[in-house]
Design an enzyme around this catalytic site. Sequence first.
Site, PDB file in Angstrom:
ATOM      1  N   ARG A  23       0.819  -1.224   0.000  1.00 55.80           N
ATOM      2  CA  ARG A  23       0.000   0.000   0.000  1.00 55.80           C
ATOM      3  C   ARG A  23       0.856   1.278   0.000  1.00 55.80           C
ATOM      4  O   ARG A  23       0.550   2.249   0.681  1.00 55.80           O
ATOM      5  CB  ARG A  23      -0.985  -0.007   1.178  1.00 55.80           C
ATOM      6  CG  ARG A  23      -2.126  -0.985   0.958  1.00 55.80           C
ATOM      7  CD  ARG A  23      -3.115  -0.930   2.097  1.00 55.80           C
ATOM      8  NE  ARG A  23      -2.487  -1.312   3.357  1.00 55.80           N
ATOM      9  CZ  ARG A  23      -2.916  -0.977   4.562  1.00 55.80           C
ATOM     10  NH1 ARG A  23      -4.014  -0.267   4.682  1.00 55.80           N
ATOM     11  NH2 ARG A  23      -2.282  -1.371   5.644  1.00 55.80           N
ATOM     12  N   GLU A  24       1.938   1.239  -0.791  1.00 53.01           N
ATOM     13  CA  GLU A  24       2.829   2.395  -0.858  1.00 53.01           C
ATOM     14  C   GLU A  24       2.085   3.636  -1.371  1.00 53.01           C
ATOM     15  O   GLU A  24       2.344   4.749  -0.925  1.00 53.01           O
ATOM     16  CB  GLU A  24       4.014   2.094  -1.790  1.00 53.01           C
ATOM     17  CG  GLU A  24       5.025   1.100  -1.222  1.00 53.01           C
ATOM     18  CD  GLU A  24       4.617  -0.357  -1.440  1.00 53.01           C
ATOM     19  OE1 GLU A  24       3.477  -0.628  -1.885  1.00 53.01           O
ATOM     20  OE2 GLU A  24       5.459  -1.232  -1.135  1.00 53.01           O
ATOM     21  N   LYS A 114     -20.091   3.326  -7.635  1.00 57.45           N
ATOM     22  CA  LYS A 114     -19.414   2.045  -7.830  1.00 57.45           C
ATOM     23  C   LYS A 114     -19.233   1.698  -9.298  1.00 57.45           C
ATOM     24  O   LYS A 114     -20.090   1.971 -10.127  1.00 57.45           O
ATOM     25  CB  LYS A 114     -20.186   0.944  -7.114  1.00 57.45           C
ATOM     26  CG  LYS A 114     -20.246   1.273  -5.656  1.00 57.45           C
ATOM     27  CD  LYS A 114     -20.266   0.101  -4.745  1.00 57.45           C
ATOM     28  CE  LYS A 114     -20.166   0.659  -3.338  1.00 57.45           C
ATOM     29  NZ  LYS A 114     -20.120  -0.322  -2.310  1.00 57.45           N
ATOM     30  N   GLY A 397     -23.393   4.531  12.178  1.00 56.64           N
ATOM     31  CA  GLY A 397     -22.812   3.438  12.949  1.00 56.64           C
ATOM     32  C   GLY A 397     -21.401   3.687  13.415  1.00 56.64           C
ATOM     33  O   GLY A 397     -21.128   3.682  14.606  1.00 56.64           O
ATOM     34  N   CYS A 481      -8.434   1.271   0.889  1.00 63.48           N
ATOM     35  CA  CYS A 481      -8.313  -0.128   0.485  1.00 63.48           C
ATOM     36  C   CYS A 481      -9.102  -0.989   1.455  1.00 63.48           C
ATOM     37  O   CYS A 481      -9.303  -0.606   2.600  1.00 63.48           O
ATOM     38  CB  CYS A 481      -6.858  -0.566   0.548  1.00 63.48           C
ATOM     39  SG  CYS A 481      -5.776   0.435  -0.475  1.00 63.48           S
ATOM     40  N   GLU A 570     -24.851  -3.529  -5.639  1.00 61.19           N
ATOM     41  CA  GLU A 570     -23.593  -3.916  -6.253  1.00 61.19           C
ATOM     42  C   GLU A 570     -23.651  -5.272  -6.936  1.00 61.19           C
ATOM     43  O   GLU A 570     -23.014  -5.493  -7.953  1.00 61.19           O
ATOM     44  CB  GLU A 570     -22.595  -4.013  -5.130  1.00 61.19           C
ATOM     45  CG  GLU A 570     -21.217  -3.714  -5.488  1.00 61.19           C
ATOM     46  CD  GLU A 570     -20.497  -3.524  -4.176  1.00 61.19           C
ATOM     47  OE1 GLU A 570     -19.865  -4.462  -3.727  1.00 61.19           O
ATOM     48  OE2 GLU A 570     -20.633  -2.432  -3.591  1.00 61.19           O
ATOM     49  N   HIS A 657     -17.955  11.836   2.827  1.00 61.56           N
ATOM     50  CA  HIS A 657     -16.813  11.454   1.994  1.00 61.56           C
ATOM     51  C   HIS A 657     -15.784  12.562   1.899  1.00 61.56           C
ATOM     52  O   HIS A 657     -14.693  12.351   1.389  1.00 61.56           O
ATOM     53  CB  HIS A 657     -17.277  11.074   0.589  1.00 61.56           C
ATOM     54  CG  HIS A 657     -18.071   9.809   0.576  1.00 61.56           C
ATOM     55  ND1 HIS A 657     -19.439   9.797   0.551  1.00 61.56           N
ATOM     56  CD2 HIS A 657     -17.691   8.519   0.619  1.00 61.56           C
ATOM     57  CE1 HIS A 657     -19.856   8.548   0.562  1.00 61.56           C
ATOM     58  NE2 HIS A 657     -18.816   7.752   0.604  1.00 61.56           N
ATOM     59  N   CYS A 689     -23.334   8.427   5.482  1.00 62.51           N
ATOM     60  CA  CYS A 689     -22.728   7.111   5.707  1.00 62.51           C
ATOM     61  C   CYS A 689     -22.005   7.151   7.054  1.00 62.51           C
ATOM     62  O   CYS A 689     -22.123   8.123   7.798  1.00 62.51           O
ATOM     63  CB  CYS A 689     -21.768   6.792   4.554  1.00 62.51           C
ATOM     64  SG  CYS A 689     -21.212   5.072   4.509  1.00 62.51           S
TER      65      CYS A 689
HETATM   66  N1  GLN Z   1     -22.460   0.918   9.842  1.00 62.41           N
HETATM   67  C1  GLN Z   1     -21.416   1.173   8.905  1.00 62.41           C
HETATM   68  C2  GLN Z   1     -20.607   2.393   9.305  1.00 62.41           C
HETATM   69  O1  GLN Z   1     -21.169   3.311   9.798  1.00 62.41           O
HETATM   70  C3  GLN Z   1     -21.963   1.371   7.521  1.00 62.41           C
HETATM   71  C4  GLN Z   1     -20.871   1.675   6.543  1.00 62.41           C
HETATM   72  C5  GLN Z   1     -21.313   1.597   5.101  1.00 62.41           C
HETATM   73  O2  GLN Z   1     -22.446   1.783   4.796  1.00 62.41           O
HETATM   74  N2  GLN Z   1     -20.428   1.333   4.205  1.00 62.41           N
HETATM   75  O3  GLN Z   1     -19.435   2.463   9.099  1.00 62.41           O
HETATM   76 ZN    ZN Z   2     -22.875   3.864   3.787  1.00 66.55          ZN
END
Ligand code: GLN
Ligand code: ZN
EC number: 2.1.1.14
Length: 719
Positions: A23-24, A114, A397, A481, A570, A657, A689
């Site tokens: 993972r350089e 994705k 989460g 990664c 996905e 993000h 997220c």
């Molecule tokens: N519960 C996970 C988190 O909060 C959900 C992550 C995800 O949706 N990729 O990290």
């Molecule tokens: Zn998410």
Amino acid sequence: MSAFIQQFPASTVLGYPRIGPRRELKRALEAYWDGRATRAELDQAGAEIREHTWRRLAELGLEGLPSNTFSLYDQVLDTAVLLGAVPARYRDAADPYFAMARGTDGLAPLRMTKWFDTNYHYIVPEIGPETVFKLDAAKPLAEVRQARALGYETRPVVVGPVTFLLLGSALDRLDEALACYEELLSALATEGVAWVQLDEPALVGDRTPEELAAVRTAYERLGALGPRPALFVASYFGDLGESLPALAATPVEAVGIDLVRGGVPGVDLSGKTVVAGVVSGRDVWRTSPERALAALGAVRAGQVVVSTSCSLQHVPYSVADEPDLAPELRERLAFAEEKVAEVVALARADFRGSVPAGPSVALPAPVVAEERAPYAVRAAAQAAHLRLPTLPTTTIGSFPQTGELRAARAAVTAGTLTREEYEHRVEAEIERAIRLQERLGLDVLVHGEPERNDMVQYFAEHLDGFAVTRNGWVQSYGSRCTRPPILHGDVSRPGPITVRWSTYAQSLTDRPVKGMLTGPVTIVAWSFVRDDLPLRDVVFQVADAVREEVRDLEAAGLSIVQVDEPALRELLPLRRAAQDDYLEWAVAAYRRATSGASDRTQIHTHLCYSDADQILAAIDGLDADVTTIESARSGARILGTVQAFGRGLGPGVYDIHSPRVPGVEEVEELLRGAVAALPAERVWVNPDCGLKTRTYEQVEAALANVVSATRRIRAELDA
Ligand code: GLN
Ligand code: ZN
């Protein structure tokens, strides 16, 4: 066109991992982003990774070496830069490339989503009326030259025009884009490049007649150019279907076909070179030589080249880096290096005249319907029990993963920290997260997932039937990664997995804490999965294990359990004809995992993307009481499609993000949009997220703004 076409080398790969065996690239990127390294140092790290790759491929005996498969962030973003599709607002940033990828203080990044049905994320090209296509071929030319200086002739790899424009929803700009591609081909010809690879994975999806016409136009036109390198159009992730005759009718010299996912084409390609993808780039299993040789022998073409089914960027570097795996399992495995060796061996074997093997047919198991009480009944029971305010606030989460925790985990593995001491630290981190959430005034709390290295790997480590790797990293996006676990046998749960952490968190607070689990589809989607059972059967085995965990959480006193299914879309087959069947069993598996919960227990789910329109019915079918979904990052476009959604919904109001902290007004505006699109009593307030990639500083500031904005809107609604 050059008078003489060089024969395509007998063996090749469509692409290779580029994060570096240790993972350089990740380290170099992070050093540059943090201001610890210069751009020149970052570029040097990239140059070393490329050199290492070419040397290794050559040592392994591979004949056709690709170039321009390296990227500092993403190959689609590289293609946007190549074509000049850099939106004006990024041009003055200190580093426009990373500004597009990651945003800056004042600028949101480009959208990311994705890559087909993989867990790799690409940057979505933004092509608008103001976009002026203008070639900047510096990167592919520099890579060709670097390789040449090392003694290697390479084949530059570029995303093809049709796929690039489809990803940017701008196929109407084909003419202008093609002018750039023509200029690129001329520049490569001047450079003495013999072959170029244009990746067109979009051609394995359903394509309209107009899109097929675009394929013909594009490759007629590029084919007619002279002088130019020979054209190799690569497809992967499935069958070309009706795109194959379209391509075959154009002057392209070579076509790449995925013979792992798709079948041997019925079309006669005797005028073309077929680059036959017989070694899978999507799994970690050794290739069956019989099957590969049979497929190779069945292809009717002018020349057959042995290759991988897609880029090897989706698999780790080498099994040699995995000394801890059981020998019986190791024997079954092939990562990138081993797959290259397989390609070379197959190319040296004589596959002409092999007999194609018949297809093996697996009978699907029946789908079992799983029912809880109707939503209205459950909602009433949950409201009475939970007593949440209007617009309840929550998170997805995870809380920030600190360096200390990661170091502590490594120390346990290394034997320098006792398990007991580690568990104390995890508890301390849970307490920190709980106190922070209480202070911020969030309504439904989470324990923060500090015990998890990764939402899938953690479960894999605690379930039978999985193995985890030490170095098996694959790129998810940019510097991120993951280490997908290897699901190699029957799955079962030896004992409770998350219960002790969730109950500890709940013991610290009077507010409800959500139990936090990963769903069966996601666990399977983000693992490398055995190929001797139908996928649905594997997913149902995992669903049963999750079901046991849901029941145990409930029995331990948790009133809310979230079962994340971010990978639901996905695994969606790329062709429509196969999608319904998939969605039916995927939804059934989710319900199997969650339907053991009582009506009073609120089931949440989470999905990480916004262009969910096509599977909205399936998300609805999951029957979760609350669904949280990415929205802020994509400008709340999801709100246009959610009216039909009949249960709790939390469209994200904070794009996690990016390091940017959204202001109160910004969150307010998103919330207003949500309560305009949905009945307020069903709206939840949450980030897009999980927060694990952010810092505590960013998270605290952002969530404080989220709570303030919620209180304002709540006051208006309750007034
Ligand atoms: N519960 C996970 C988190 O909060 C959900 C992550 C995800 O949706 N990729 O990290
Ligand atoms: Zn998410």
